[in-house]
Scaffold this motif. Structure first.
Motif, short mmCIF file in Angstrom:
data_model
loop_
_atom_site.label_atom_id
_atom_site.label_comp_id
_atom_site.label_asym_id
_atom_site.label_seq_id
_atom_site.Cartn_x
_atom_site.Cartn_y
_atom_site.Cartn_z
N ASP A 260 -15.47 11.21 -61.78
CA ASP A 260 -16.90 11.48 -61.53
C ASP A 260 -16.99 11.39 -60.05
N PRO A 261 -17.19 12.43 -59.35
CA PRO A 261 -17.65 12.38 -57.85
C PRO A 261 -18.92 11.53 -57.57
N THR A 262 -19.70 11.48 -58.36
CA THR A 262 -20.76 10.43 -58.11
C THR A 262 -20.48 9.03 -58.05
N GLN A 263 -19.20 8.76 -58.54
CA GLN A 263 -18.90 7.22 -58.67
C GLN A 263 -17.72 6.93 -57.47
N ARG A 264 -17.64 7.86 -56.67
CA ARG A 264 -16.63 7.80 -55.78
C ARG A 264 -17.03 6.27 -54.77
N ARG A 265 -15.99 5.63 -54.09
CA ARG A 265 -16.33 4.40 -53.56
C ARG A 265 -15.02 4.21 -52.61
N GLN A 266 -15.51 3.35 -51.60
CA GLN A 266 -14.45 3.22 -50.70
C GLN A 266 -13.34 2.20 -51.11
N ILE A 267 -12.17 2.52 -50.90
CA ILE A 267 -11.17 1.54 -51.58
C ILE A 267 -10.62 0.71 -50.47
N LYS A 268 -10.55 -0.49 -50.72
CA LYS A 268 -9.90 -1.40 -49.70
C LYS A 268 -8.58 -1.74 -49.91
N ARG A 269 -7.63 -1.17 -48.95
CA ARG A 269 -6.43 -1.40 -49.21
C ARG A 269 -5.85 -2.77 -48.99
N LEU A 270 -4.84 -3.12 -49.38
CA LEU A 270 -4.21 -4.33 -49.45
C LEU A 270 -3.30 -4.27 -48.24
N THR A 271 -3.25 -5.54 -47.51
CA THR A 271 -2.34 -5.66 -46.17
C THR A 271 -1.26 -6.72 -46.64
N GLY A 272 -0.30 -6.63 -45.78
CA GLY A 272 0.80 -7.82 -45.86
C GLY A 272 2.00 -7.17 -46.95
N GLU A 273 3.03 -7.93 -46.72
CA GLU A 273 4.18 -7.56 -47.49
C GLU A 273 4.27 -8.25 -48.99
N ILE A 274 4.93 -7.76 -49.96
CA ILE A 274 5.02 -8.18 -51.24
C ILE A 274 6.38 -8.98 -51.27
N PRO A 275 6.39 -10.19 -51.56
CA PRO A 275 7.35 -11.03 -51.58
C PRO A 275 8.59 -10.65 -52.29
N SER A 276 9.78 -10.73 -51.99
CA SER A 276 11.11 -10.49 -52.65
C SER A 276 11.05 -11.23 -53.84
#
Length: 319
Positions: A260-276
């Motif tokens: 629904d285009p009326t429900q668009r929002r800004q997505i905060k991206r995760l930073t940092g590395e995923i541990p092994s």
């Protein structure tokens, strides 16, 4: 409400060697999982690829042997059973696999595929009884009895998945593990399969453990949601619309786009590395990517604690 399935301290460790003469490495695919699956409900399990969802599904049915911990099905500890007793108990627990193209032997007709569970369990069926069983199972999943003589290559993906569901129902189980049963299907077919699963649960009183990447589907279909990250449960939402308390759960749910285009929002991206997975940190595995992480998070692994509302989370700084 009673629990049909109870997991306590469940671990699964895999070992691999890096190169021909390399050192043996150990990976905890599932670590310290405590989980109850209430009878008659749909419990969803979500998380990123590699978080241990499918491994957990196979452990629950003892398709994989756990490295540690207990699995109790209706009060019976599966590790205490002999192979013959475990085979008998598996009549009550079945699995629907992700890929309908590889789940059915291409040399089998649909009638042969649907009667195979009876053969494995040593249940003898006469010719007329077998035909009646096959027709009944096909009818339960919305297929005609004329499909009995068909082979997998003659069916669509949705039809094959219906056969997979019918085969899982052959022995009248109480519990189904659904390992991403709609992932390889078109969207319109996905909706039909989910509607079928809803209908079967209502009619047969089934209990589901539903593994999925589709967060929108999980919030629609499931009664409660289990969130996994690198082999551990980080949160259990007591109902699909409960407000997440773990930062990872919030980020995961916010990444789901509404059509629904009326429900668009800004997505905060995760930073940092995923541990092994071969070298997990001492503290919280999510700390390297979490905006709220403290030194405590990096040094002390949080335990999964449950509040009065039944909302469980493993976080030192819950939201």
């Amino acid at each position: 409400m009673s629990n049909l399935l109870e997991l306590r301290g469940l671990d699964k460790r895999f070992e691999s060697r890096k190169g021909l003469f390399g050192k043996v490495r150990s990976m905890m695919a599932v670590s310290g999982v405590d989980l109850d699956v209430p009878r008659g409900q749909v419990t969803g399990v979500v998380g990123e690829s590699g978080c241990g969802k499918s491994t957990l599904a196979r452990l629950v049915l003892r398709l994989l042997k756990p490295s540690a911990g207990e699995i109790r099905f209706d009060g019976t500890e599966l590790g205490s059973l002999s192979p013959s007793d475990l085979r008998k108990l598996r009549r009550r627990m079945q699995m629907v696999f992700q890929d309908p193209y590889s789940a059915i032997d291409p040399r089998y007709s649909m009638a042969e595929a649907l009667t195979e569970p009876f053969q494995i369990q040593g249940i003898r069926l006469g010719a007329a009884e077998a035909r009646a069983k096959v027709a009944d199972l096909l009818g339960q999943v919305g297929l005609g009895s004329q499909m009995a003589g068909s082979y997998p290559h003659q069916l669509s993906g949705g039809q094959r998945q219906r056969i997979g569901i019918a085969r899982a129902l052959a022995l009248k189980p109480d519990f189904l593990v659904l390992d991403e049963p709609t992932a390889s299907l078109d969207v319109s077919i996905q909706a039909q399969i989910v509607a079928l699963l809803e209908k079967l649960q209502a009619e047969l009183g089934l209990t589901y453990l539903f593994i999925s990447h589709d967060l929108g589907l999980v919030r629609y279909f499931c009664d409660r949601i289990v969130v996994m990250y690198l082999g551990r449960i980080v949160e259990i939402l007591p109902e699909p619309r409960a407000k997440p308390r773990h930062p990872y759960t919030r980020t995961l749910l916010e990444s789901n786009f509404a059509p629904d285009p009326t429900q668009r929002r800004q997505i905060k991206r995760l930073t940092g590395e995923i541990p092994s997975a071969f070298d997990l940190p001492k503290g919280c595995a999510f700390a390297a990517r979490c905006a709220f992480a403290s030194e405590t998070c990096r040094s002390v692994r949080p335990d999964l604690s449950t509040d009065a509302a039944g909302h469980a989370h493993a976080c030192h700084h819950p939201l």
